[in-house]
Design a protein around this motif. Sequence first.
Motif, PDB file in Angstrom:
ATOM      1  N   LEU A 157      26.996  87.603 -15.830  1.00  9.11           N
ATOM      2  CA  LEU A 157      26.189  88.008 -16.984  1.00  9.11           C
ATOM      3  C   LEU A 157      25.699  86.788 -17.765  1.00  9.11           C
ATOM      4  O   LEU A 157      24.532  86.708 -18.149  1.00  9.11           O
ATOM      5  CB  LEU A 157      27.015  88.933 -17.892  1.00  9.11           C
ATOM      6  CG  LEU A 157      26.287  89.537 -19.085  1.00  9.11           C
ATOM      7  CD1 LEU A 157      25.207  90.515 -18.613  1.00  9.11           C
ATOM      8  CD2 LEU A 157      27.270  90.238 -19.999  1.00  9.11           C
ATOM      9  N   LEU A 158      26.588  85.820 -17.975  1.00 12.23           N
ATOM     10  CA  LEU A 158      26.206  84.573 -18.651  1.00 12.23           C
ATOM     11  C   LEU A 158      25.099  83.853 -17.883  1.00 12.23           C
ATOM     12  O   LEU A 158      24.131  83.380 -18.479  1.00 12.23           O
ATOM     13  CB  LEU A 158      27.413  83.639 -18.775  1.00 12.23           C
ATOM     14  CG  LEU A 158      28.328  83.846 -19.959  1.00 12.23           C
ATOM     15  CD1 LEU A 158      29.631  83.074 -19.762  1.00 12.23           C
ATOM     16  CD2 LEU A 158      27.651  83.401 -21.244  1.00 12.23           C
ATOM     17  N   ALA A 159      25.241  83.769 -16.567  1.00  7.10           N
ATOM     18  CA  ALA A 159      24.246  83.082 -15.739  1.00  7.10           C
ATOM     19  C   ALA A 159      22.881  83.758 -15.854  1.00  7.10           C
ATOM     20  O   ALA A 159      21.848  83.082 -15.970  1.00  7.10           O
ATOM     21  CB  ALA A 159      24.709  83.037 -14.283  1.00  7.10           C
ATOM     22  N   GLU A 160      22.864  85.099 -15.834  1.00  4.84           N
ATOM     23  CA  GLU A 160      21.603  85.832 -15.980  1.00  4.84           C
ATOM     24  C   GLU A 160      20.948  85.532 -17.324  1.00  4.84           C
ATOM     25  O   GLU A 160      19.745  85.300 -17.403  1.00  4.84           O
ATOM     26  CB  GLU A 160      21.841  87.346 -15.882  1.00  4.84           C
ATOM     27  CG  GLU A 160      22.108  87.864 -14.494  1.00  4.84           C
ATOM     28  CD  GLU A 160      22.350  89.368 -14.505  1.00  4.84           C
ATOM     29  OE1 GLU A 160      21.607  90.111 -15.184  1.00  4.84           O
ATOM     30  OE2 GLU A 160      23.301  89.808 -13.839  1.00  4.84           O
ATOM     31  N   MET A 161      21.739  85.560 -18.380  1.00  7.92           N
ATOM     32  CA  MET A 161      21.214  85.331 -19.720  1.00  7.92           C
ATOM     33  C   MET A 161      20.704  83.895 -19.870  1.00  7.92           C
ATOM     34  O   MET A 161      19.616  83.654 -20.379  1.00  7.92           O
ATOM     35  CB  MET A 161      22.292  85.624 -20.759  1.00  7.92           C
ATOM     36  CG  MET A 161      21.764  85.754 -22.183  1.00  7.92           C
ATOM     37  SD  MET A 161      21.728  84.227 -23.134  1.00  7.92           S
ATOM     38  CE  MET A 161      23.405  83.714 -23.088  1.00  7.92           C
ATOM     39  N   LEU A 162      21.498  82.927 -19.407  1.00  7.26           N
ATOM     40  CA  LEU A 162      21.112  81.524 -19.531  1.00  7.26           C
ATOM     41  C   LEU A 162      19.880  81.188 -18.696  1.00  7.26           C
ATOM     42  O   LEU A 162      19.129  80.273 -19.025  1.00  7.26           O
ATOM     43  CB  LEU A 162      22.291  80.614 -19.161  1.00  7.26           C
ATOM     44  CG  LEU A 162      23.485  80.666 -20.128  1.00  7.26           C
ATOM     45  CD1 LEU A 162      24.667  79.899 -19.557  1.00  7.26           C
ATOM     46  CD2 LEU A 162      23.105  80.150 -21.505  1.00  7.26           C
ATOM     47  N   ALA A 163      19.658  81.946 -17.609  1.00  8.28           N
ATOM     48  CA  ALA A 163      18.479  81.734 -16.758  1.00  8.28           C
ATOM     49  C   ALA A 163      17.252  82.468 -17.306  1.00  8.28           C
ATOM     50  O   ALA A 163      16.172  82.395 -16.716  1.00  8.28           O
ATOM     51  CB  ALA A 163      18.781  82.202 -15.339  1.00  8.28           C
ATOM     52  N   GLY A 164      17.426  83.195 -18.405  1.00  5.25           N
ATOM     53  CA  GLY A 164      16.307  83.922 -18.992  1.00  5.25           C
ATOM     54  C   GLY A 164      15.989  85.225 -18.300  1.00  5.25           C
ATOM     55  O   GLY A 164      14.922  85.813 -18.506  1.00  5.25           O
ATOM     56  N   GLU A 165      16.911  85.704 -17.453  1.00  3.96           N
ATOM     57  CA  GLU A 165      16.679  86.938 -16.707  1.00  3.96           C
ATOM     58  C   GLU A 165      17.135  88.181 -17.474  1.00  3.96           C
ATOM     59  O   GLU A 165      16.984  89.298 -16.988  1.00  3.96           O
ATOM     60  CB  GLU A 165      17.416  86.881 -15.365  1.00  3.96           C
ATOM     61  CG  GLU A 165      16.970  85.739 -14.485  1.00  3.96           C
ATOM     62  CD  GLU A 165      17.909  85.485 -13.314  1.00  3.96           C
ATOM     63  OE1 GLU A 165      18.865  86.263 -13.132  1.00  3.96           O
ATOM     64  OE2 GLU A 165      17.683  84.509 -12.593  1.00  3.96           O
ATOM     65  N   LEU A 166      17.690  87.980 -18.654  1.00  2.13           N
ATOM     66  CA  LEU A 166      18.270  89.075 -19.416  1.00  2.13           C
ATOM     67  C   LEU A 166      17.957  88.862 -20.886  1.00  2.13           C
ATOM     68  O   LEU A 166      18.100  87.759 -21.403  1.00  2.13           O
ATOM     69  CB  LEU A 166      19.799  89.052 -19.195  1.00  2.13           C
ATOM     70  CG  LEU A 166      20.641  90.225 -19.629  1.00  2.13           C
ATOM     71  CD1 LEU A 166      20.236  91.490 -18.897  1.00  2.13           C
ATOM     72  CD2 LEU A 166      22.106  89.922 -19.332  1.00  2.13           C
ATOM     73  N   LYS A 167      17.511  89.900 -21.563  1.00  2.59           N
ATOM     74  CA  LYS A 167      17.237  89.799 -22.993  1.00  2.59           C
ATOM     75  C   LYS A 167      18.550  89.597 -23.738  1.00  2.59           C
ATOM     76  O   LYS A 167      19.575  90.166 -23.357  1.00  2.59           O
ATOM     77  CB  LYS A 167      16.567  91.077 -23.498  1.00  2.59           C
ATOM     78  CG  LYS A 167      15.180  91.298 -22.978  1.00  2.59           C
ATOM     79  CD  LYS A 167      14.636  92.601 -23.523  1.00  2.59           C
ATOM     80  CE  LYS A 167      13.299  92.924 -22.890  1.00  2.59           C
ATOM     81  NZ  LYS A 167      12.856  94.274 -23.281  1.00  2.59           N
ATOM     82  N   PRO A 168      18.542  88.803 -24.822  1.00  3.66           N
ATOM     83  CA  PRO A 168      19.776  88.558 -25.578  1.00  3.66           C
ATOM     84  C   PRO A 168      20.484  89.836 -26.036  1.00  3.66           C
ATOM     85  O   PRO A 168      21.710  89.929 -25.971  1.00  3.66           O
ATOM     86  CB  PRO A 168      19.298  87.728 -26.769  1.00  3.66           C
ATOM     87  CG  PRO A 168      18.088  87.031 -26.264  1.00  3.66           C
ATOM     88  CD  PRO A 168      17.428  88.005 -25.328  1.00  3.66           C
ATOM     89  N   GLU A 169      19.717  90.850 -26.460  1.00  5.51           N
ATOM     90  CA  GLU A 169      20.363  92.092 -26.916  1.00  5.51           C
ATOM     91  C   GLU A 169      21.032  92.824 -25.756  1.00  5.51           C
ATOM     92  O   GLU A 169      22.123  93.378 -25.911  1.00  5.51           O
ATOM     93  CB  GLU A 169      19.362  93.007 -27.614  1.00  5.51           C
ATOM     94  CG  GLU A 169      20.063  94.197 -28.256  1.00  5.51           C
ATOM     95  CD  GLU A 169      19.171  95.003 -29.164  1.00  5.51           C
ATOM     96  OE1 GLU A 169      19.308  96.230 -29.158  1.00  5.51           O
ATOM     97  OE2 GLU A 169      18.344  94.408 -29.887  1.00  5.51           O
ATOM     98  N   ASP A 170      20.412  92.818 -24.568  1.00  6.23           N
ATOM     99  CA  ASP A 170      21.026  93.449 -23.398  1.00  6.23           C
ATOM    100  C   ASP A 170      22.290  92.700 -22.997  1.00  6.23           C
ATOM    101  O   ASP A 170      23.290  93.307 -22.623  1.00  6.23           O
ATOM    102  CB  ASP A 170      20.040  93.503 -22.231  1.00  6.23           C
ATOM    103  CG  ASP A 170      18.873  94.428 -22.507  1.00  6.23           C
ATOM    104  OD1 ASP A 170      19.026  95.371 -23.318  1.00  6.23           O
ATOM    105  OD2 ASP A 170      17.785  94.210 -21.912  1.00  6.23           O
TER     106      ASP A 170
END
Length: 132
Positions: A6-19
């Motif tokens: 989940l962290l990797a997805e968020m840090l790569a910009g693949e996931l919105k911060p709220e999600d």
Amino acid sequence: NDVERLLAEMLAGELKPEDFAKRLLDMNVFMPVADEKHQIMGFQTSTKATPLVLDDEDGNRVLITFSAPERAKRLNAEMPGYSGGLLTEVSWIVRRMGENMSLSLNPGFELGFDFDPDMVAMLAGLLPEEAE
């Protein structure tokens, strides 16, 4: 593990911060807690855990957590009195955090994230009401 993915997805910009925040609340993290003075063969006899809270360079209080117990080994070695901890949901931790506290997930690791007090308040705002 799931938290690091989940962290990797968020840090790569693949996931919105709220999600990211909503999904993280239901995940388990490892929270180092202070060793008890009178331990019984590795069992905790107290019903109150004292988490590892450090001050950052600005004097803000930061609750330390990790995506897995093995991530905490280096820090536990550097912090006498914190050889263990507990696995618990992020939502449980956020509900019990004091105001104006930060939350650090995997401090010192590339797959890590620091939540400032405003972000912690945002996480708390995403929590459903607790049943009485």
